[in-house]
Design an enzyme around this catalytic site. Structure first.
Site, PDB file in Angstrom:
ATOM      1  N   ARG A 131      -0.401 -27.092 -16.242  1.00 56.82           N
ATOM      2  CA  ARG A 131      -0.313 -28.509 -16.571  1.00 56.82           C
ATOM      3  C   ARG A 131       1.151 -28.853 -16.802  1.00 56.82           C
ATOM      4  O   ARG A 131       1.970 -27.983 -17.079  1.00 56.82           O
ATOM      5  CB  ARG A 131      -1.129 -28.822 -17.828  1.00 56.82           C
ATOM      6  N   HIS A 132       1.443 -30.127 -16.740  1.00 52.88           N
ATOM      7  CA  HIS A 132       2.824 -30.544 -16.950  1.00 52.88           C
ATOM      8  C   HIS A 132       3.233 -30.340 -18.399  1.00 52.88           C
ATOM      9  O   HIS A 132       2.426 -30.491 -19.325  1.00 52.88           O
ATOM     10  CB  HIS A 132       2.995 -32.013 -16.559  1.00 52.88           C
TER      11      HIS A 132
END
Length: 651
Positions: free
Chosen positions: A284-285
């Site tokens: 995920r970012h």
């Protein structure tokens, strides 16, 4: 490109904030044969990862039935209080820079000797957290305990009196956590095994004995086909056998296979993380400053787009196309990319009509369109059609990829100065000038509504608060509440810089064509130069630099760091594919040849079978990883079939 880069992963991201517990109910062509089989086998074997969920779900559950109530990235914590005072337990993530503690809950005092009180909580396991214990109602610090909880583990925090002036706080593991990384290991071994089998199969098929046998079998089958065709029905026209029915493949010297492979690597990782990445936090970012795997791919896609611009414009100018006609194509293509981007990030298939009041304007394809438009127009102004007439013995030839195109460089430097001035000098109401933080509980909660500083202000002013991304990744750790768009206006300036740095890679390839050592050495020099700039800007730290690496802001250090990585990766794929020809680029080469189709397709068909199906256990990394791997493999297979059919979606 990382959905984010539409940030879809954030829709289902589990909040890292611990909360008080609540109850929840073809053999003749060996190369073609091997490339076709690999994605199919990968998809089938990936499905075999699913049974691991049963093992992972049951591992350690016999010690505590409370495991059954836990989700991914969660653990149980029981706080046992043997003190004669009520205590409040708070927490903060180690990935949260200068953050306020958030209260986990209150544990009552001991009611009678030998009968400690206790409360149960759910805590996050993604990152290490620090637990702080204070007395109530007068806040007096008793202890702080840093600890990294394991997924679906069961822990106890014991609060005991050592003497009249000291309190002992210790964490005990009551039930061991599961190893949530086993599915990743299995998936890696599966694909490594497939790669090894493919390489072994090619080596066997390349043997002279095997090739001669295949040639004889193929020759016999062709002879039988010709005989049978002569015995067909009367009046049937027999077409002459020819090897030129299909158009010849592109000349390898004119199209570098490594560039399409580079694009395919970026695209495949992007699709994987957009589909969920097995729900692992590192797919995920990053919530704010720093990098994860998901933060790498979009800048790389922008970079290689710039490289392709240099090569394609030079090719079209050499073929006699006018700059005016090319400018019209650039404008039309940019407009198409922008419109497609707006359409795919605002789907309303099941919710009824889309409201113009909350239409999101920025997005991944929109930023690609803007970057492509500016960089392509710059290159049209300065590009040379004939590079072979330039004097190679001139003193400035060693820096020709910069000096020959100095007007474009001046324009890009002015753009970067504009970004720096707006970012650090634009007054933001209620926020310090030049603020680069996430707001929320960051910076000790002093700038709650200052997420992104000037970048957030510009987006809200130009686009409107309802037309930007509503659930940014900063909300996960920093508990922000205001909208912020990672594909906003100010960040688009630096995406132009990223594409322009990719354009320079294309210029190097054009000026030093077939001089492999010169191309590789210049790629490495550019990578080193950009890496030094990143080290100075960040002070080699995550949060303490002048300009931290930040994907949400598309900060200058983020661009230089990712461009440095891009040059190094380009050296690797260029050397192994186009120089030494050790690797064909498969399977990444095929989606790289049809990147727009794969990107748009994976967005539109995300919720359709076989890319998604109903899972038996939605809180299993193994099932999510299986689903995501199968989905990505399907797109690789689709792109391979389209490549064999010579079907490419160009806009």
């Amino acid at each position: 490109m990382g959905k984010r880069n539409i940030n879809k992963n954030n829709r289902e991201a589990t909040s890292v904030a611990p909360v008080k517990k609540v109850q929840e109910s073809e053999m003749a062509n060996p190369k073609k044969y091997s490339m076709l089989c690999c994605p199919v086998i990968a998809s089938l074997i990936a499905i075999c990862v699913a049974p691991l969920k049963a093992e992972l779900s049951s591992f350690g559950l016999s010690q505590s039935k409370q495991h059954l109530n836990l989700k991914m990235d969660e653990a149980f914590l029981t706080v046992i209080n043997e003190l004669d005072t009520e205590v409040a337990v708070s927490w903060v993530s180690q990935r949260c820079y200068q953050c306020l503690y958030q209260q986990l809950g209150v544990v009552p005092a001991v009611t009678s000797p030998g009968q400690p009180s206790s409360e149960e909580f759910i805590v996050s396991t993604q990152h290490e957290i620090t637990l702080q214990v204070n007395t109530t109602p007068v806040s007096l610090d008793l202890c702080s305990v840093p600890f990294h909880f394991g997924e679906q583990g069961n822990y106890s925090l014991w609060l005991k009196n050592i003497n009249n002036s000291a309190v002992n706080c210790s964490i005990v593991t009551d039930a061991d956590p599961v190893n949530s990384y086993i599915p990743l290991l299995v998936a890696f071994l599966v694909f490594a095994g497939l790669g090894l089998l493919t390489a072994l199969g090619r080596a066997i098929l390349a043997l002279d004995l095997v090739r001669s046998v295949l040639f004889r079998i193929g020759g016999t089958m062709e002879t039988e086909r010709l005989i049978n065709s002569e015995l067909g029905s009367p009046g049937r026209m027999v077409m002459p056998v020819t090897d030129n029915i299909l158009p010849p493949p592109p000349n390898p010297s004119k199209r570098l296979r490594s560039l399409d492979t580079f694009r395919g690597i970026s695209l495949i990782i992007m699709v994987f993380v957009n589909y969920g990445g097995g729900r692992y936090w590192f797919f995920r970012h990053e919530s704010w400053n720093g990098l994860t795997v998901a933060d790498l791919v979009f800048p790389w896609f922008v970079f290689i787009m710039g490289t392709s611009i240099a090569l394609s414009i030079n090719s079209m100018l050499r073929s006699g196309s006018s700059r005016t006609s090319l400018l019209k194509k650039v404008v039309w293509r940019s407009l198409q990319l922008f419109i497609i981007g707006v359409l795919i990030i605002n789907p309303n298939y099941c919710q009824g009509f889309l409201s113009w009041d909350n239409l999101r304007i920025p997005g991944v394809l929109q930023r690609l369109a803007w970057s492509y438009f500016v960089v392509a127009c710059l290159d049209l102004l300065v590009a040379r059609a004939h590079l072979d007439i330039l004097p190679t013995d001139a003193w400035w030839y060693s820096c020709i990829e910069v000096l020959l195109y100095w007007p474009a460089w001046i324009f890009v430097l002015l753009l970067e100065i504009l970004w720096l001035c707006l970012t650090f000098l634009l007054p933001v109401p209620g926020c310090p000038t030049g603020y680069l933080g996430p707001g929320g509980i960051g910076d000790m909660g002093m700038y709650v509504n200052c997420t992104g500083g000037a970048a957030g202000l510009v987006d809200r002013w130009l686009l409107g608060e309802n037309h930007i991304y509503q659930t940014p990744s900063a909300r996960v750790i920093y508990a922000t509440h205001i909208p912020y768009d990672p594909e906003g206006v100010l960040g688009s300036i630096n995406s132009i810089v990223m594409a322009f740095l990719g354009l320079q890679a294309g210029k190097i390839i054009l000026h030093y064509r077939d001089l492999h050592s010169s191309i590789i050495s210049r790629f490495l020099i550019w990578g080193l130069f950009l890496g030094i700039i990143s080290a100075v800007l960040t002070k080699c730290s995550t949060d303490h630099g002048f300009i931290p690496v930040n994907k949400n802001l598309w900060s200058l250090s983020y661009v230089t760091t990712l461009a440095c990585f891009a040059y190094v990766l380009l050296v690797v794929v260029y050397y192994t594919i186009d120089v030494k020809k050790w690797w064909s680029g498969a399977p990444f080469f095929y989606p790289g040849m049809n990147s727009i189709l794969v990107y748009v397709g994976h967005e539109v068909f995300e919720d359709y079978f076989p890319f998604r199906w109903r899972m038996a256990n939605t809180q299993s990394h193994a099932e999510h990883l299986t689903q995501n791997v199968v989905a990505v493999s399907c797109w690789v297979l689709i792109s391979y079939v389209l490549y064999r059919k010579k079907i490419f979606w160009k806009i």
